[in-house]
Design a protein around this motif. Structure first.
Motif, PDB file in Angstrom:
ATOM      1  N   VAL A 171       0.840  -1.191   0.000  1.00 42.12           N
ATOM      2  CA  VAL A 171       0.000   0.000   0.000  1.00 42.12           C
ATOM      3  C   VAL A 171       0.878   1.244   0.000  1.00 42.12           C
ATOM      4  O   VAL A 171       1.943   1.270   0.624  1.00 42.12           O
ATOM      5  N   GLU A 172       0.449   2.260  -0.729  1.00 47.17           N
ATOM      6  CA  GLU A 172       1.115   3.561  -0.726  1.00 47.17           C
ATOM      7  C   GLU A 172       0.229   4.558  -0.007  1.00 47.17           C
ATOM      8  O   GLU A 172      -0.975   4.627  -0.261  1.00 47.17           O
ATOM      9  N   ILE A 173       0.821   5.319   0.920  1.00 46.65           N
ATOM     10  CA  ILE A 173       0.073   6.350   1.632  1.00 46.65           C
ATOM     11  C   ILE A 173       0.914   7.610   1.736  1.00 46.65           C
ATOM     12  O   ILE A 173       2.139   7.563   1.653  1.00 46.65           O
ATOM     13  N   ASP A 174       0.231   8.727   1.911  1.00 53.21           N
ATOM     14  CA  ASP A 174       0.896   9.993   2.195  1.00 53.21           C
ATOM     15  C   ASP A 174       0.775  10.240   3.702  1.00 53.21           C
ATOM     16  O   ASP A 174      -0.301  10.557   4.200  1.00 53.21           O
ATOM     17  N   ALA A 175       1.881  10.070   4.405  1.00 51.72           N
ATOM     18  CA  ALA A 175       1.882  10.241   5.865  1.00 51.72           C
ATOM     19  C   ALA A 175       2.569  11.539   6.274  1.00 51.72           C
ATOM     20  O   ALA A 175       3.010  11.668   7.418  1.00 51.72           O
ATOM     21  N   SER A 176       2.641  12.500   5.359  1.00 55.86           N
ATOM     22  CA  SER A 176       3.351  13.747   5.672  1.00 55.86           C
ATOM     23  C   SER A 176       2.637  14.566   6.736  1.00 55.86           C
ATOM     24  O   SER A 176       3.254  15.413   7.389  1.00 55.86           O
ATOM     25  N   SER A 177       1.341  14.322   6.950  1.00 58.20           N
ATOM     26  CA  SER A 177       0.620  15.067   7.994  1.00 58.20           C
ATOM     27  C   SER A 177       0.677  14.373   9.339  1.00 58.20           C
ATOM     28  O   SER A 177       0.405  14.993  10.368  1.00 58.20           O
ATOM     29  N   SER A 178       1.033  13.079   9.380  1.00 61.36           N
ATOM     30  CA  SER A 178       1.153  12.371  10.659  1.00 61.36           C
ATOM     31  C   SER A 178       1.872  11.043  10.466  1.00 61.36           C
ATOM     32  O   SER A 178       1.425  10.198   9.687  1.00 61.36           O
ATOM     33  N   SER A 179       2.956  10.855  11.209  1.00 62.93           N
ATOM     34  CA  SER A 179       3.659   9.568  11.175  1.00 62.93           C
ATOM     35  C   SER A 179       2.783   8.455  11.728  1.00 62.93           C
ATOM     36  O   SER A 179       3.051   7.272  11.484  1.00 62.93           O
ATOM     37  N   GLN A 180       1.728   8.804  12.476  1.00 65.41           N
ATOM     38  CA  GLN A 180       0.843   7.779  13.042  1.00 65.41           C
ATOM     39  C   GLN A 180       0.138   6.976  11.956  1.00 65.41           C
ATOM     40  O   GLN A 180      -0.293   5.844  12.218  1.00 65.41           O
ATOM     41  N   PHE A 181       0.020   7.518  10.737  1.00 66.63           N
ATOM     42  CA  PHE A 181      -0.580   6.748   9.644  1.00 66.63           C
ATOM     43  C   PHE A 181       0.256   5.493   9.375  1.00 66.63           C
ATOM     44  O   PHE A 181      -0.285   4.406   9.155  1.00 66.63           O
ATOM     45  N   VAL A 182       1.584   5.653   9.367  1.00 65.98           N
ATOM     46  CA  VAL A 182       2.463   4.508   9.147  1.00 65.98           C
ATOM     47  C   VAL A 182       2.386   3.547  10.325  1.00 65.98           C
ATOM     48  O   VAL A 182       2.190   2.339  10.156  1.00 65.98           O
ATOM     49  N   SER A 183       2.517   4.072  11.535  1.00 69.88           N
ATOM     50  CA  SER A 183       2.476   3.207  12.729  1.00 69.88           C
ATOM     51  C   SER A 183       1.170   2.433  12.808  1.00 69.88           C
ATOM     52  O   SER A 183       1.156   1.258  13.205  1.00 69.88           O
ATOM     53  N   ALA A 184       0.060   3.084  12.451  1.00 69.70           N
ATOM     54  CA  ALA A 184      -1.247   2.433  12.536  1.00 69.70           C
ATOM     55  C   ALA A 184      -1.283   1.151  11.705  1.00 69.70           C
ATOM     56  O   ALA A 184      -1.771   0.107  12.167  1.00 69.70           O
ATOM     57  N   LEU A 185      -0.770   1.205  10.480  1.00 72.73           N
ATOM     58  CA  LEU A 185      -0.803   0.032   9.603  1.00 72.73           C
ATOM     59  C   LEU A 185       0.220  -1.010  10.044  1.00 72.73           C
ATOM     60  O   LEU A 185      -0.027  -2.217   9.951  1.00 72.73           O
ATOM     61  N   LEU A 186       1.369  -0.561  10.556  1.00 70.27           N
ATOM     62  CA  LEU A 186       2.394  -1.515  10.969  1.00 70.27           C
ATOM     63  C   LEU A 186       1.974  -2.312  12.200  1.00 70.27           C
ATOM     64  O   LEU A 186       2.254  -3.514  12.299  1.00 70.27           O
ATOM     65  N   LEU A 187       1.313  -1.666  13.164  1.00 71.75           N
ATOM     66  CA  LEU A 187       0.992  -2.339  14.425  1.00 71.75           C
ATOM     67  C   LEU A 187       0.102  -3.560  14.225  1.00 71.75           C
ATOM     68  O   LEU A 187       0.267  -4.585  14.893  1.00 71.75           O
ATOM     69  N   SER A 188      -0.862  -3.473  13.328  1.00 70.86           N
ATOM     70  CA  SER A 188      -1.786  -4.595  13.094  1.00 70.86           C
ATOM     71  C   SER A 188      -1.306  -5.523  11.992  1.00 70.86           C
ATOM     72  O   SER A 188      -1.887  -6.604  11.791  1.00 70.86           O
ATOM     73  N   ALA A 189      -0.257  -5.147  11.274  1.00 69.65           N
ATOM     74  CA  ALA A 189       0.161  -5.876  10.076  1.00 69.65           C
ATOM     75  C   ALA A 189       0.469  -7.350  10.298  1.00 69.65           C
ATOM     76  O   ALA A 189       0.184  -8.175   9.410  1.00 69.65           O
ATOM     77  N   PRO A 190       1.046  -7.767  11.446  1.00 71.18           N
ATOM     78  CA  PRO A 190       1.306  -9.205  11.595  1.00 71.18           C
ATOM     79  C   PRO A 190       0.049 -10.058  11.505  1.00 71.18           C
ATOM     80  O   PRO A 190       0.135 -11.252  11.178  1.00 71.18           O
ATOM     81  N   ARG A 191      -1.102  -9.452  11.781  1.00 70.30           N
ATOM     82  CA  ARG A 191      -2.366 -10.194  11.716  1.00 70.30           C
ATOM     83  C   ARG A 191      -3.004 -10.152  10.322  1.00 70.30           C
ATOM     84  O   ARG A 191      -3.998 -10.827  10.085  1.00 70.30           O
ATOM     85  N   PHE A 192      -2.469  -9.340   9.407  1.00 70.81           N
ATOM     86  CA  PHE A 192      -2.987  -9.325   8.037  1.00 70.81           C
ATOM     87  C   PHE A 192      -2.508 -10.591   7.325  1.00 70.81           C
ATOM     88  O   PHE A 192      -1.392 -11.066   7.557  1.00 70.81           O
ATOM     89  N   ASN A 193      -3.348 -11.135   6.442  1.00 70.39           N
ATOM     90  CA  ASN A 193      -3.024 -12.410   5.796  1.00 70.39           C
ATOM     91  C   ASN A 193      -1.693 -12.374   5.051  1.00 70.39           C
ATOM     92  O   ASN A 193      -0.955 -13.367   5.018  1.00 70.39           O
ATOM     93  N   GLN A 194      -1.389 -11.249   4.406  1.00 74.19           N
ATOM     94  CA  GLN A 194      -0.131 -11.114   3.670  1.00 74.19           C
ATOM     95  C   GLN A 194       0.857 -10.175   4.372  1.00 74.19           C
ATOM     96  O   GLN A 194       1.840  -9.759   3.754  1.00 74.19           O
ATOM     97  N   GLY A 195       0.596  -9.859   5.636  1.00 80.39           N
ATOM     98  CA  GLY A 195       1.415  -8.826   6.247  1.00 80.39           C
ATOM     99  C   GLY A 195       1.177  -7.507   5.530  1.00 80.39           C
ATOM    100  O   GLY A 195       0.093  -7.275   4.972  1.00 80.39           O
ATOM    101  N   VAL A 196       2.176  -6.630   5.509  1.00 79.63           N
ATOM    102  CA  VAL A 196       1.989  -5.355   4.826  1.00 79.63           C
ATOM    103  C   VAL A 196       3.320  -4.803   4.343  1.00 79.63           C
ATOM    104  O   VAL A 196       4.378  -5.082   4.926  1.00 79.63           O
ATOM    105  N   GLU A 197       3.265  -4.090   3.241  1.00 76.71           N
ATOM    106  CA  GLU A 197       4.377  -3.255   2.785  1.00 76.71           C
ATOM    107  C   GLU A 197       3.827  -1.843   2.658  1.00 76.71           C
ATOM    108  O   GLU A 197       2.970  -1.572   1.821  1.00 76.71           O
ATOM    109  N   VAL A 198       4.279  -0.948   3.530  1.00 75.59           N
ATOM    110  CA  VAL A 198       3.809   0.436   3.544  1.00 75.59           C
ATOM    111  C   VAL A 198       4.851   1.316   2.882  1.00 75.59           C
ATOM    112  O   VAL A 198       6.028   1.319   3.284  1.00 75.59           O
TER     113      VAL A 198
END
Length: 441
Positions: A171-198
């Protein structure tokens, strides 16, 4: 939740009568507590969170996870060594309603968790929460397979329709307004079926230490993370699908919340000791040691903790705060009392925090007689003799502590809604008074 102490609508900020000499025990880190709660809730086994922060933001996070089915038992640790929360993972479920208050970590970290729940989860909060950016999380989750109803606002209120799992992937995101956008996806990513690439595709990414904190905490519970800091691609983070371990985590003191107390030593030419200051940490607040040293203090890590001494002189500073934006209000308050001008740069994203912090600091310091000018990405502060008056907080905890810092040296400063400090510092006014009395807290 614990009851918030009652304080006057206009709290008289105490004027320092001399050099401060105190030991101040700072409560646990909000950032670590709320990340720890999310990771423990997603683990495959129960875990402990020791010395957690009990504040509005962390209690909102705990209650939100409970509404999704997670067990969180508050008490003492298994060895009786102090307050600890036992987190017992369970099947996440809806329907549920999450009150985010005005907590960025709750409104951003929990929608990915809700996408893993079985059923709809509605997110709502304080009026200001509707104005805070959330599009990076919403768009990112949709790209990863989640269904979200937000009436195309890219903001709260909204409903995440959990399907019990999320496919994940790139997934591609623009996190320039908050680094929490990146952290949000990373924290739950181990439970995603394919993990995540942010992949962050916007302009400069603020508050990188908070992303490093997320990565470190993920690794501590067994997640595999590839990141730019360890030789990966710039602005790309990969988390593999895996089970998370239940851990026994001790929460560090919140170093950013130590700021007003260190500032008191700097302003009064006194000494403040902060026990349990970590030798190594990802907390942005650790940079206070360097910043406040440049502004006239000295510090040393000892067996007692961080010992910080003021010299009685406060110097202006030209500093890039892009990685430590949350420290800006306190630094601006100190700079308004300095012997030379200051330029605070790299913090345009603060216009999107609990309030528009750049506009608020400019207005409030100037109304006390200051000379602060907003720039494109920060503030220019020319020290002037200040006078008393009302310092408005805009329901922003760091504005309240900034006003208290100024009040140490300026008679007659009154803080409007000092109770907002309960967001991260339970009963700050009592801690402040105890420090000035020399007894610490």
């Amino acid at each position: 939740m614990t009851e918030t102490p009652v304080h006057p609508a206009l709290w008289p900020a105490p004027l320092a009568s001399g050099a401060v000499d105190a030991t101040v025990t700072v409560p646990g880190s909000k950032s670590v507590t709320n990340r720890g709660l999310v990771l423990a809730a997603l683990a495959a086994e129960p875990g402990w969170l020791r010395r957690p922060l009990r504040s509005r933001d962390t209690l909102l996070m705990a209650e939100a996870l409970r509404t999704l089915g997670v067990g969180i038992e508050e008490g003492v640790g298994p060895d009786g060594s102090g307050e600890a929360w036992r987190v017992i993972p369970a099947g996440l479920h809806g329907p549920a309603t999450v009150d985010v208050g005005n907590a960025g970590t709750v409104m951003r970290f929990l929608p990915p968790v809700a996408a893993l729940a079985d059923g709809p989860v509605r997110f709502d909060g304080d009026p200001r929460s509707y104005e805070r950016p959330l599009g990076g999380v919403i768009n990112g989750l949709r790209a990863l397979g989640a269904r979200i109803d937000d009436d195309n606002r890219g903001a709260l209120p909204m409903t995440v329709h959990g399907a019990g799992a999320l496919e994940g992937g790139r997934v591609e995101i623009d996190a320039s307004s908050s680094s929490q956008f990146v952290s949000a996806l990373l924290l739950s990513a181990p439970r995603f079926n394919q993990g995540v690439e942010v992949r962050h595709v916007g302009s400069a990414l603020p508050s990188m230490p908070h992303i490093r904190m997320t990565v470190d905490m993920l690794r501590c519970v067994g997640a595999q993370v590839d990141e730019p800091e360890t030789g990966g691609e710039p602005n790309v983070w990969r988390v593999s699908h895996s089970a998370l371990l239940g851990r026994d985590l001790t929460v560090e003191p919140d170093l950013s919340n130590a700021q007003p107390f260190l500032a008191a030593a700097l302003i009064t030419g006194g000494t403040v000791v902060i026990p349990d200051w970590p030798v190594r940490t990802t907390q942005p607040g650790d940079q206070l040691r360097q910043i406040f040293t440049e502004m006239g203090g000295t510090c040393q890590l000892t067996d007692r903790g961080l010992v910080f001494n003021g010299s009685g002189r406060i110097h202006g500073i030209d500093v890039d705060l892009s990685e430590v934006g949350e420290l800006t209000p306190g630094i601006a308050a100190v700079a308004a009392l300095a012997d030379s001008p200051s330029t605070l740069r790299g913090v345009a994203h603060l216009r999107l925090h609990e309030t528009d912090r750049l506009a608020a600091l400019t207005k409030e310091i100037n109304e006390l007689g200051g000379d602060v000018t907003e720039t494109a990405d920060g503030l220019h502060i020319r020290p002037r003799p200040l006078h008393g008056g009302v310092f408005h907080t805009y329901d922003d905890h760091r504005m309240a502590t900034a006003g208290a810092i100024i009040g140490l040296a300026v008679d007659g400063v009154r803080i409007e809604n000092v109770a907002t400090t309960a967001k991260t510092l339970p009963d700050f006014p009592d801690m402040w008074s105890s420090m000035l009395a020399g007894s610490g807290s």
